[in-house]
Scaffold this motif. Sequence first.
Motif, PDB file in Angstrom:
ATOM      1  N   ALA A 147      39.827  28.818  37.770  1.00 32.61           N
ATOM      2  CA  ALA A 147      40.743  29.250  38.821  1.00 32.61           C
ATOM      3  C   ALA A 147      41.935  30.005  38.233  1.00 32.61           C
ATOM      4  O   ALA A 147      42.358  31.031  38.770  1.00 32.61           O
ATOM      5  N   ALA A 148      42.475  29.526  37.117  1.00 35.43           N
ATOM      6  CA  ALA A 148      43.605  30.198  36.470  1.00 35.43           C
ATOM      7  C   ALA A 148      43.213  31.593  35.987  1.00 35.43           C
ATOM      8  O   ALA A 148      43.985  32.543  36.123  1.00 35.43           O
ATOM      9  N   ARG A 149      42.017  31.729  35.461  1.00 42.38           N
ATOM     10  CA  ARG A 149      41.549  33.041  35.003  1.00 42.38           C
ATOM     11  C   ARG A 149      41.387  34.006  36.175  1.00 42.38           C
ATOM     12  O   ARG A 149      41.700  35.190  36.069  1.00 42.38           O
ATOM     13  N   ILE A 150      40.906  33.504  37.305  1.00 39.82           N
ATOM     14  CA  ILE A 150      40.757  34.351  38.499  1.00 39.82           C
ATOM     15  C   ILE A 150      42.126  34.807  38.992  1.00 39.82           C
ATOM     16  O   ILE A 150      42.340  35.990  39.283  1.00 39.82           O
ATOM     17  N   VAL A 151      43.078  33.874  39.077  1.00 36.65           N
ATOM     18  CA  VAL A 151      44.423  34.212  39.538  1.00 36.65           C
ATOM     19  C   VAL A 151      45.089  35.204  38.593  1.00 36.65           C
ATOM     20  O   VAL A 151      45.739  36.157  39.029  1.00 36.65           O
ATOM     21  N   ALA A 152      44.930  35.024  37.292  1.00 36.79           N
ATOM     22  CA  ALA A 152      45.526  35.945  36.319  1.00 36.79           C
ATOM     23  C   ALA A 152      44.954  37.350  36.477  1.00 36.79           C
ATOM     24  O   ALA A 152      45.685  38.342  36.417  1.00 36.79           O
ATOM     25  N   ALA A 153      43.651  37.456  36.689  1.00 37.33           N
ATOM     26  CA  ALA A 153      43.028  38.767  36.882  1.00 37.33           C
ATOM     27  C   ALA A 153      43.525  39.417  38.169  1.00 37.33           C
ATOM     28  O   ALA A 153      43.834  40.618  38.197  1.00 37.33           O
ATOM     29  N   GLU A 154      43.617  38.630  39.250  1.00 38.42           N
ATOM     30  CA  GLU A 154      44.083  39.170  40.533  1.00 38.42           C
ATOM     31  C   GLU A 154      45.548  39.579  40.475  1.00 38.42           C
ATOM     32  O   GLU A 154      45.966  40.503  41.176  1.00 38.42           O
ATOM     33  N   GLN A 155      46.335  38.908  39.660  1.00 37.63           N
ATOM     34  CA  GLN A 155      47.761  39.215  39.533  1.00 37.63           C
ATOM     35  C   GLN A 155      47.977  40.642  39.038  1.00 37.63           C
ATOM     36  O   GLN A 155      48.992  41.249  39.338  1.00 37.63           O
ATOM     37  N   GLN A 156      47.018  41.186  38.332  1.00 39.64           N
ATOM     38  CA  GLN A 156      47.180  42.500  37.719  1.00 39.64           C
ATOM     39  C   GLN A 156      46.624  43.651  38.561  1.00 39.64           C
ATOM     40  O   GLN A 156      46.703  44.798  38.160  1.00 39.64           O
ATOM     41  N   VAL A 157      46.075  43.327  39.736  1.00 42.94           N
ATOM     42  CA  VAL A 157      45.519  44.368  40.600  1.00 42.94           C
ATOM     43  C   VAL A 157      46.656  45.020  41.378  1.00 42.94           C
ATOM     44  O   VAL A 157      47.418  44.333  42.065  1.00 42.94           O
ATOM     45  N   GLY A 158      46.772  46.319  41.255  1.00 39.17           N
ATOM     46  CA  GLY A 158      47.816  47.053  41.949  1.00 39.17           C
ATOM     47  C   GLY A 158      47.543  47.162  43.437  1.00 39.17           C
ATOM     48  O   GLY A 158      46.420  46.939  43.903  1.00 39.17           O
ATOM     49  N   GLY A 159      48.545  47.504  44.176  1.00 42.04           N
ATOM     50  CA  GLY A 159      48.421  47.666  45.616  1.00 42.04           C
ATOM     51  C   GLY A 159      48.810  49.075  46.030  1.00 42.04           C
ATOM     52  O   GLY A 159      48.956  49.973  45.203  1.00 42.04           O
ATOM     53  N   GLU A 160      48.990  49.253  47.309  1.00 43.61           N
ATOM     54  CA  GLU A 160      49.398  50.534  47.865  1.00 43.61           C
ATOM     55  C   GLU A 160      50.923  50.660  47.817  1.00 43.61           C
ATOM     56  O   GLU A 160      51.634  49.648  47.892  1.00 43.61           O
ATOM     57  N   PRO A 161      51.440  51.881  47.729  1.00 43.30           N
ATOM     58  CA  PRO A 161      52.887  52.070  47.811  1.00 43.30           C
ATOM     59  C   PRO A 161      53.402  51.568  49.165  1.00 43.30           C
ATOM     60  O   PRO A 161      52.742  51.753  50.185  1.00 43.30           O
ATOM     61  N   GLU A 162      54.564  50.891  49.141  1.00 38.80           N
ATOM     62  CA  GLU A 162      55.126  50.385  50.389  1.00 38.80           C
ATOM     63  C   GLU A 162      56.595  50.047  50.219  1.00 38.80           C
ATOM     64  O   GLU A 162      57.089  49.895  49.109  1.00 38.80           O
TER      65      GLU A 162
END
Length: 87
Positions: A36-51
């Motif tokens: 679970a920690a590895r999944i959260v760490a990977a998701e933390q680095q995914v960029g989003g849309e400008p807002e």
Amino acid sequence: MTKVTYKVVPHDGGWAYRQGDVYSETFPSHSDALQAARIVAAEQQVGGEPEEISWQDEKGIWHTEYSEGGDRPEAEVMDGDEAPTTH
């Protein structure tokens, strides 16, 4: 660049990952918490849309900032006393 560290630790009769003083839910096994920690760490680095981001400070004053969406922290997972792994 900001760095976020998730650490897998014993917690509440099972295992959890912790970031600072905040714990995740409790998992029944060490391997579940680590995954679970590895999944959260990977998701933390995914960029989003400008807002635009609006937030209120401790004095009640509202602020508006523009986020480009790509400024993501480096995230790593520490498993007990082992060296961190970056995701």
